[in-house]
Design an enzyme around this catalytic site. Structure first.
Site, mmCIF file in Angstrom:
data_model
loop_
_atom_site.group_PDB
_atom_site.id
_atom_site.type_symbol
_atom_site.label_atom_id
_atom_site.label_comp_id
_atom_site.label_asym_id
_atom_site.label_seq_id
_atom_site.Cartn_x
_atom_site.Cartn_y
_atom_site.Cartn_z
ATOM 1 N N ASP A 1 0.861 -1.185 0.000
ATOM 2 C CA ASP A 1 0.000 0.000 0.000
ATOM 3 C C ASP A 1 0.898 1.235 0.000
ATOM 4 O OD1 ASP A 1 0.968 0.150 2.572
ATOM 5 O OD2 ASP A 1 -0.951 -0.251 3.546
ATOM 6 N N ASP B 1 -8.233 -7.143 0.156
ATOM 7 C CA ASP B 1 -7.306 -7.424 1.261
ATOM 8 C C ASP B 1 -7.965 -6.997 2.556
ATOM 9 O OD1 ASP B 1 -6.824 -4.402 0.960
ATOM 10 O OD2 ASP B 1 -5.730 -4.921 2.774
ATOM 11 N N CYS C 1 -14.392 -27.615 6.025
ATOM 12 C CA CYS C 1 -13.124 -26.986 5.651
ATOM 13 C C CYS C 1 -12.071 -28.056 5.373
ATOM 14 C CB CYS C 1 -12.660 -26.058 6.770
ATOM 15 S SG CYS C 1 -11.108 -25.217 6.409
ATOM 16 N N CYS D 1 -8.741 -27.489 5.490
ATOM 17 C CA CYS D 1 -7.421 -27.009 5.915
ATOM 18 C C CYS D 1 -6.723 -27.985 6.867
ATOM 19 C CB CYS D 1 -7.519 -25.615 6.542
ATOM 20 S SG CYS D 1 -7.869 -25.571 8.304
ATOM 21 N N CYS E 1 -8.335 -28.103 10.393
ATOM 22 C CA CYS E 1 -9.596 -28.850 10.496
ATOM 23 C C CYS E 1 -9.392 -30.348 10.258
ATOM 24 C CB CYS E 1 -10.627 -28.272 9.536
ATOM 25 S SG CYS E 1 -11.134 -26.611 10.027
ATOM 26 N N HIS F 1 -6.608 -21.455 9.912
ATOM 27 C CA HIS F 1 -7.933 -21.849 9.429
ATOM 28 C C HIS F 1 -8.667 -20.671 8.782
ATOM 29 C CE1 HIS F 1 -12.112 -23.062 9.242
ATOM 30 N NE2 HIS F 1 -12.370 -21.935 9.870
HETATM 31 ZN ZN LIG Z 1 -10.144 -25.167 8.551
#
Ligand SMILES: [Zn+2]
Length: 385
Positions: free
Chosen positions: A94, A268, A306, A308, A311, A337
């Site tokens: 930025d 963002d 999820c 990820c 998880c 996560h």
């Molecule tokens: Zn997750």
């Protein structure tokens, strides 16, 4: 040929949302994209390998923070921001403007630039369009942002107009001061507060300057969601179709979906990392505060849908325990996560655009998540960037 280019792949027949790809000197990323924020040359709690694991295609660095500490000259000597933090994919920086206006003390805004005191040690500094370009050129980000004034909300018409016009004059100075056009691309920032005619004038003035991409700034600063959506609807059609559009400071799931529907390509926000550190996590059925007592013996993952690492391997009960015992792994897992949740959401948005069903996807997601169906709800205090 500019350093950064945009390829439009498909337009959703149901919404007009854009599936695309942005090409940079450090590789390409698919859009609409969410960019995790690496404020101090680090996405808090996440290593570069972990960011790749959650499939971050591009991250953001904050010019204001890096200028104050460790200093852009030091980062330049380290070989630039990519080398310094060992991130080999695209980086957007930025302009420093937003933090100068929101964090610094005793700021004085003049046509020449802004004088302010560091929020760290009170030392006095001056950032102008030229200085912002000098810093961002030293950092070596793929995408640099023009130095702008982000007007507060609410903002009266006369102030918003003067501020928008100065932002255009600053954008011209930024373009002239940018020293590395082969390797870095400078984006202009549309301002104009909540006034459609000022937004349209700003978009017109900036597109005449022919930047390789455009941001829409000064939204998500406290205004209700329907105002943001309305301004987006009146602004994005005025921006060139063959260049990327970036909506700054937006990261809640509803705004990401509604922004994509209105033709935005990049977003963002510190939201996923900030709320993660406080023990709040996204799930497909809405947010939960995983450090709450009611999850002490909940041995299911944060979100069963999820994919990820967190998880797949840990339970709500365990993560709650880590927060209660002040173990740093807790905030790392919650951050991990949350980032994957938003990056997966962007993958789902892109898939829905490809299949011409983004509005159906929106309605399904909103219903399940518990959002009001009409418009996005205003950001709570906690969600503000
Ligand atoms: Zn997750």
């Amino acid at each position: 040929m500019t350093a950064v280019t945009y390829e439009l792949i498909h337009v959703c027949k149901q919404t007009g949302a854009r599936l695309g790809r942005v090409h940079t000197p450090h590789g390409s990323f698919d859009t609409p994209a969410f960019m995790p924020v690496g404020t101090q040359a680090s996405v808090k709690g996440m290593s570069p390998d972990e960011l790749k694991e959650v499939k971050a295609g591009i991250i953001l660095g904050n010019t204001y923070h890096l200028y104050l500490r460790p200093g852009h000259e030091l980062i330049k000597r380290a070989g630039g921001l990519h080398r310094f933090m060992n991130w080999d994919r695209p980086i957007l920086t930025d302009s420093g403007g937003f933090q100068v206006f929101s964090l610094a003390k005793l700021r004085d805004i003049q046509e020449e630039g802004v004088t302010f005191q560091s929020h760290i040690d009170g030392s006095k500094h001056f950032i102008s369009p030229e200085k912002s370009m000098e810093i961002q050129n030293a950092l070596g980000s793929d995408i640099m942002m023009a130095f702008d004034e982000c007007a507060p909300y609410p903002c009266d018409y006369d102030y918003a107009k003067k501020s928008m016009e100065m932002t255009t004059r600053w954008a011209i100075r930024c373009k002239q001061a940018h020293k590395n056009v082969e390797k870095q691309s400078l984006f202009g920032i549309v301002q104009g507060s909540t006034y459609a005619d000022l937004r349209q004038e700003s978009a017109k003035q900036l597109t005449e300057l022919d930047f390789p991409g455009y941001a829409i700034g000064g939204l998500s600063v406290g205004e209700p969601g329907y105002i943001m959506n309305d301004i987006l609807e009146k602004t994005t059609p005025l921006l060139p179709t063959h260049k990327p559009r970036y909506l700054m400071g937006v990261g809640s799931p509803d705004y990401l979906i509604d922004g994509s529907i209105r033709g935005v390509d990049m977003f963002d926000c510190v939201l996923p990392t900030r709320i993660g550190r406080n023990g709040t996590v996204f799930t497909s059925k809405g947010r939960i505060i995983v450090r709450d007592a009611k999850y002490a013996e909940d041995f299911s993952p944060i979100d069963t849908e999820c994919d990820c690492y967190v998880c797949r391997n840990f339970t709500r009960g365990y993560i709650r325990h880590l927060f209660k015992s002040k173990e740093t792994l807790g905030l790392r897992l919650a951050t991990w996560h949350n980032l994957r949740f938003l990056l997966k959401l962007m993958e789902d948005i892109r898939k829905a655009i490809r299949n011409d069903r983004l509005m159906d996807f929106r309605n399904d997601f909103f219903r399940k998540y518990g959002y009001e169906m009409t418009t996005g709800v205003p950001l709570s205090e906690e969600d503000k960037p």
